[in-house]
Write a protein that holds these residues in place. Structure first.
Motif, PDB file in Angstrom:
ATOM      1  N   VAL A  94      -6.264   9.061  -0.122  1.00 52.77           N
ATOM      2  CA  VAL A  94      -6.253   8.126  -1.171  1.00 52.77           C
ATOM      3  C   VAL A  94      -4.886   7.353  -0.993  1.00 52.77           C
ATOM      4  CG1 VAL A  94      -6.151   7.991  -3.765  1.00 52.77           C
ATOM      5  CG2 VAL A  94      -7.689   9.766  -2.347  1.00 52.77           C
ATOM      6  N   ILE A  95      -5.279   6.088  -1.450  1.00 52.85           N
ATOM      7  CA  ILE A  95      -4.042   5.168  -1.263  1.00 52.85           C
ATOM      8  C   ILE A  95      -4.106   4.130  -2.466  1.00 52.85           C
ATOM      9  CG2 ILE A  95      -3.797   4.998   1.043  1.00 52.85           C
ATOM     10  CD1 ILE A  95      -5.852   2.698   1.383  1.00 52.85           C
ATOM     11  N   THR A  96      -3.149   3.576  -3.074  1.00 56.15           N
ATOM     12  CA  THR A  96      -2.962   2.540  -4.076  1.00 56.15           C
ATOM     13  C   THR A  96      -2.444   1.398  -3.316  1.00 56.15           C
ATOM     14  OG1 THR A  96      -2.719   4.379  -5.513  1.00 56.15           O
ATOM     15  CG2 THR A  96      -2.076   2.367  -6.300  1.00 56.15           C
ATOM     16  N   GLY A  97      -3.299   0.426  -3.568  1.00 53.79           N
ATOM     17  CA  GLY A  97      -2.584  -1.067  -3.185  1.00 53.79           C
ATOM     18  C   GLY A  97      -2.206  -1.863  -4.302  1.00 53.79           C
ATOM     19  N   ARG A  98      -1.055  -2.579  -4.382  1.00 51.56           N
ATOM     20  CA  ARG A  98      -0.706  -3.584  -5.503  1.00 51.56           C
ATOM     21  C   ARG A  98      -0.544  -4.952  -4.732  1.00 51.56           C
ATOM     22  NH1 ARG A  98       1.584   1.418  -6.472  1.00 51.56           N
ATOM     23  NH2 ARG A  98       1.112   2.209  -8.799  1.00 51.56           N
ATOM     24  N   ILE A 128       0.801  -1.138   0.145  1.00 47.21           N
ATOM     25  CA  ILE A 128      -0.011  -0.120   0.194  1.00 47.21           C
ATOM     26  C   ILE A 128       0.894   1.224  -0.036  1.00 47.21           C
ATOM     27  CG2 ILE A 128      -1.714   1.196   1.211  1.00 47.21           C
ATOM     28  CD1 ILE A 128      -2.865  -1.210   2.364  1.00 47.21           C
ATOM     29  N   SER A 129       0.562   2.130  -1.041  1.00 51.56           N
ATOM     30  CA  SER A 129       1.553   3.461  -0.960  1.00 51.56           C
ATOM     31  C   SER A 129       0.389   4.522  -1.101  1.00 51.56           C
ATOM     32  CB  SER A 129       2.169   3.446  -2.109  1.00 51.56           C
ATOM     33  OG  SER A 129       1.300   3.420  -3.416  1.00 51.56           O
ATOM     34  N   PHE A 130       0.802   5.730  -0.734  1.00 52.47           N
ATOM     35  CA  PHE A 130       0.039   6.732  -0.304  1.00 52.47           C
ATOM     36  C   PHE A 130       0.027   8.005  -1.390  1.00 52.47           C
ATOM     37  CE2 PHE A 130       1.270   5.040   3.740  1.00 52.47           C
ATOM     38  CZ  PHE A 130      -0.032   4.886   4.168  1.00 52.47           C
ATOM     39  N   ASN A 131      -0.942   8.269  -2.008  1.00 49.27           N
ATOM     40  CA  ASN A 131      -0.750   9.097  -3.326  1.00 49.27           C
ATOM     41  C   ASN A 131      -0.293  10.462  -2.839  1.00 49.27           C
ATOM     42  OD1 ASN A 131      -2.306   6.903  -4.305  1.00 49.27           O
ATOM     43  ND2 ASN A 131      -3.891   8.159  -5.256  1.00 49.27           N
ATOM     44  N   GLN A 132      -0.350  10.934  -1.681  1.00 49.96           N
ATOM     45  CA  GLN A 132       0.306  12.051  -1.650  1.00 49.96           C
ATOM     46  C   GLN A 132       1.610  11.918  -1.029  1.00 49.96           C
ATOM     47  OE1 GLN A 132      -2.491  11.104  -0.136  1.00 49.96           O
ATOM     48  NE2 GLN A 132      -3.982  12.665  -0.253  1.00 49.96           N
ATOM     49  N   ASP A 172       6.556   7.837  -1.877  1.00 48.51           N
ATOM     50  CA  ASP A 172       7.500   7.166  -1.318  1.00 48.51           C
ATOM     51  C   ASP A 172       7.267   6.261  -0.188  1.00 48.51           C
ATOM     52  OD1 ASP A 172       9.457   8.171  -3.361  1.00 48.51           O
ATOM     53  OD2 ASP A 172      10.009  10.013  -2.205  1.00 48.51           O
ATOM     54  N   GLU A 173       6.339   6.612   0.594  1.00 46.33           N
ATOM     55  CA  GLU A 173       6.018   5.974   1.732  1.00 46.33           C
ATOM     56  C   GLU A 173       4.996   4.606   1.456  1.00 46.33           C
ATOM     57  OE1 GLU A 173       6.752   6.644   4.705  1.00 46.33           O
ATOM     58  OE2 GLU A 173       7.870   8.352   4.609  1.00 46.33           O
ATOM     59  N   THR A 174       5.394   3.344   1.807  1.00 50.36           N
ATOM     60  CA  THR A 174       4.936   2.184   1.546  1.00 50.36           C
ATOM     61  C   THR A 174       4.814   1.243   2.760  1.00 50.36           C
ATOM     62  OG1 THR A 174       5.705   2.329  -0.501  1.00 50.36           O
ATOM     63  CG2 THR A 174       5.002  -0.154   0.173  1.00 50.36           C
ATOM     64  N   ILE A 175       3.445   0.892   2.909  1.00 54.86           N
ATOM     65  CA  ILE A 175       3.173  -0.084   4.017  1.00 54.86           C
ATOM     66  C   ILE A 175       2.845  -1.623   3.442  1.00 54.86           C
ATOM     67  CG2 ILE A 175       1.512  -0.569   5.902  1.00 54.86           C
ATOM     68  CD1 ILE A 175       1.280   2.414   6.378  1.00 54.86           C
ATOM     69  N   GLN A 176       3.484  -2.564   4.100  1.00 57.26           N
ATOM     70  CA  GLN A 176       3.338  -3.838   3.772  1.00 57.26           C
ATOM     71  C   GLN A 176       2.012  -4.369   4.565  1.00 57.26           C
ATOM     72  OE1 GLN A 176       4.570  -5.118   0.834  1.00 57.26           O
ATOM     73  NE2 GLN A 176       5.831  -3.330   0.696  1.00 57.26           N
ATOM     74  N   SER A 177       0.881  -5.007   4.053  1.00 56.52           N
ATOM     75  CA  SER A 177      -0.333  -5.398   4.526  1.00 56.52           C
ATOM     76  C   SER A 177      -0.515  -6.809   3.944  1.00 56.52           C
ATOM     77  CB  SER A 177      -1.106  -4.358   4.937  1.00 56.52           C
ATOM     78  OG  SER A 177      -2.250  -4.715   5.474  1.00 56.52           O
ATOM     79  N   SER A 178      -1.753  -7.324   4.376  1.00 57.33           N
ATOM     80  CA  SER A 178      -2.468  -8.357   3.437  1.00 57.33           C
ATOM     81  C   SER A 178      -3.837  -8.175   3.470  1.00 57.33           C
ATOM     82  CB  SER A 178      -1.925  -9.543   4.289  1.00 57.33           C
ATOM     83  OG  SER A 178      -2.625  -9.646   5.686  1.00 57.33           O
ATOM     84  N   VAL A 179      -4.490  -8.997   2.748  1.00 58.38           N
ATOM     85  CA  VAL A 179      -6.047  -8.722   2.438  1.00 58.38           C
ATOM     86  C   VAL A 179      -6.562  -9.481   3.918  1.00 58.38           C
ATOM     87  CG1 VAL A 179      -8.056  -9.570   1.247  1.00 58.38           C
ATOM     88  CG2 VAL A 179      -5.637  -8.766  -0.066  1.00 58.38           C
ATOM     89  N   HIS A 180      -7.460  -8.547   4.309  1.00 63.76           N
ATOM     90  CA  HIS A 180      -8.151  -9.200   5.626  1.00 63.76           C
ATOM     91  C   HIS A 180      -9.549  -9.578   5.369  1.00 63.76           C
ATOM     92  CE1 HIS A 180     -10.430  -8.635   9.450  1.00 63.76           C
ATOM     93  NE2 HIS A 180      -9.253  -9.162  10.091  1.00 63.76           N
ATOM     94  N   GLY A 206       2.981   5.544  13.829  1.00 61.94           N
ATOM     95  CA  GLY A 206       4.457   5.573  13.436  1.00 61.94           C
ATOM     96  C   GLY A 206       4.114   5.615  11.847  1.00 61.94           C
ATOM     97  N   ASN A 207       2.954   5.802  11.106  1.00 62.43           N
ATOM     98  CA  ASN A 207       2.833   5.851   9.896  1.00 62.43           C
ATOM     99  C   ASN A 207       2.104   7.015   9.545  1.00 62.43           C
ATOM    100  OD1 ASN A 207       4.000   3.208   8.952  1.00 62.43           O
ATOM    101  ND2 ASN A 207       2.013   2.464  10.163  1.00 62.43           N
ATOM    102  N   PRO A 208       2.394   7.860   8.008  1.00 64.37           N
ATOM    103  CA  PRO A 208       1.842   8.908   7.776  1.00 64.37           C
ATOM    104  C   PRO A 208       0.357   8.822   7.308  1.00 64.37           C
ATOM    105  CG  PRO A 208       3.302   8.150   6.202  1.00 64.37           C
ATOM    106  CD  PRO A 208       3.406   7.032   7.267  1.00 64.37           C
ATOM    107  N   ILE A 209      -0.489   8.329   8.040  1.00 62.77           N
ATOM    108  CA  ILE A 209      -1.786   8.005   7.480  1.00 62.77           C
ATOM    109  C   ILE A 209      -2.779   9.056   8.029  1.00 62.77           C
ATOM    110  CG2 ILE A 209      -3.730   6.179   7.655  1.00 62.77           C
ATOM    111  CD1 ILE A 209      -1.493   4.241   8.243  1.00 62.77           C
ATOM    112  N   LEU A 210      -3.847   9.422   7.087  1.00 61.57           N
ATOM    113  CA  LEU A 210      -4.833  10.281   7.510  1.00 61.57           C
ATOM    114  C   LEU A 210      -6.031   9.850   7.120  1.00 61.57           C
ATOM    115  CD1 LEU A 210      -3.423  13.633   6.032  1.00 61.57           C
ATOM    116  CD2 LEU A 210      -3.373  12.810   8.315  1.00 61.57           C
TER     117      LEU A 210
END
Length: 446
Positions: A361-365, A315-319, A322-330, A353-357
């Motif tokens: 808008v986010i993008t997942g791959r 998961i990356s943040f459109n704003q 460069d910030e990416t978080i690794q997660s999984s489908v829940h 600890g993450n730049p989340i608002l």
């Protein structure tokens, strides 16, 4: 003498026969020409029985085609896509064959950050009374577990304290009744420290303090906080607030990938005020624990079928690209809304600890492997709208054949039916289509 006369008459008639046929032909052509109608291309209401000019625009009249004129007929197969004159030319173009293989496909998902609804808590009034003092003043004010929220005067609570004090003073050995009186105060919302304080002081308290049982941010219960995704693509303005420690602050609106955020109502303050009377069970405040949030994506049904619980998701943040978080489908939840079938994919995001608002808008791959099936280059399949066509090479020439296409991945198309692994097809189906072959055809099914 008479015989000679008859011979002369017959010869004379034979000489007149060609002139009679010519005259009949000219008469038929004249009648046909007379039956022809002429009209203006720009003004079809102008119709004349002879050539001329349009009285409105001055254009030359053209012959009007009769409604009974036969249209070109064509069979129901797909041979009309190729002109016979092109068979020798197109037979030398590049070809390919379907391949039985497994394809790695990357899926890009657009989504939005929302609150975890399992971490939204409502604080109700456990007893009726009057709010004497309110210690929280505005929405999204941070609170911690054990922090004082408000003081309340409750006749019911005063009575329960007096019952405990009476038993402690007059029947201190009756542990069963004393334990019951303490339990009653606990059920009314009193903490163990408050109960011990009453027992030590020997005096009831007429104002009782209520503390927060959760960490998070306090809100009025009427406030809607989470942006809701819609199947119809839309864009809302981005925003961030304060007082949320990087969690959306005083505004929950944001840029939502797949729909507008729900409006926030009564965001200026709380409905409960100092001096107000409340009843038992009334929702007074709401606390949201934003230490963990959700990433929600709306995806097509055919893509959702490839995503399972536990599928890795980047998961990356459109704003902040460069910030990416690794997660999984829940969770993968089928949804039907606005006449569309799709699925909502949810992943968990640790907010600390993450730049989340919230509303960001986010993008997942993610990637997945398809099953073994026939694959061809996507250029080898021509989409006609109602069906898909590939051009099969037979005896040096190409014949169109109908195929059913499944998934598309990595510039290739999956062939569900219509082709076999040993078939040879044109590598570029669009090249074989002659635009002039799409002429007006008669409906052979009528």
């Amino acid at each position: 003498m008479r015989k000679n006369w008859k011979n002369k008459l017959i010869g004379f008639l034979i000489l007149l026969l060609p002139f009679s046929l010519t005259a009949c032909k000219d008469k038929a052509e004249g009648e046909a020409a007379h039956a022809m109608e002429y009209t203006c291309p720009m003004h079809p209401q102008i119709v004349q029985d002879k050539p001329g000019s349009c009285p409105i625009c001055g254009m030359d009249l053209v012959a009007k085609q009769s409604a009974s004129a036969p249209a070109a007929a064509v069979s129901t197969d797909l041979n009309y896509l190729l002109q016979p004159a092109n068979e020798i030319v197109v037979s030398s173009i590049r070809t390919t064959q379907p391949m039985q293989k497994q394809v790695e496909n990357e899926v890009t998902l657009s989504g939005v950050v929302t609150y975890d609804t399992r971490r939204q808590y409502v604080i109700p009034a456990r007893f009726g009374g009057r709010i004497e003092k309110l210690y929280v003043q505005f929405n999204y004010q941070p609170v911690r577990k054990g922090q004082k929220l408000y003081d309340i005067y409750s006749p019911e609570l005063v009575t329960a304290q007096k019952e405990l004090l009476y038993l402690l003073k007059n029947d201190p050995g009756n542990t069963a009744l004393i334990s019951g009186a303490r339990q009653k105060l606990r059920l009314l919302g009193a903490t163990e420290g408050q109960i011990n304080q009453v027992a030590r002081s020997g005096k009831e308290s007429y104002t009782f303090s209520v503390y927060s049982p959760y960490n998070g941010y306090v809100l009025d219960p009427a406030v809607t906080v989470a942006p809701t995704a819609s199947p119809v693509p839309a864009t809302a303005s981005s925003g961030s607030g304060d007082g949320m420690g990087g969690m959306g602050g005083g505004s929950a609106s944001g840029t939502v990938a797949s729909g507008p955020a729900s409006p926030i109502t009564n965001s200026q303050g709380f409905a409960v005020r100092e001096g107000m009377y409340v009843t038992t069970g009334q929702s007074l405040l709401k606390v949201i624990d934003a230490s963990q949030v959700w990433a929600e994506f709306n995806v097509a049904s055919n893509v959702a079928s490839q995503l399972k619980r536990g599928t890795p998701l980047s998961i990356s943040f459109n704003q902040l690209p460069d910030e990416t978080i690794q997660s999984s489908v829940h969770l993968v939840e089928p949804v039907y809304a606005a006449g569309e079938n799709f699925a909502q994919v949810r992943a968990l995001l640790p907010a600390r600890g993450n730049p989340i608002l919230i509303g960001q808008v986010i993008t997942g791959r993610t990637t997945y492997s398809t099953g073994f099936s026939l694959w061809v280059p996507k250029e080898a399949v021509l989409d006609l709208g109602t069906q898909s066509v590939a051009f099969l090479k037979v005896n040096g020439v190409f014949k169109p054949t109908s195929v059913r296409v499944g998934q598309r991945a990595d510039g290739q198309a999956e062939i569900v039916s219509g082709l076999k692994a040993e078939d040879v097809i044109a590598a570029n189906a669009q090249f074989l289509v002659d635009s002039e072959s799409f002429i007006r055809v008669a409906d052979t099914n009528r």
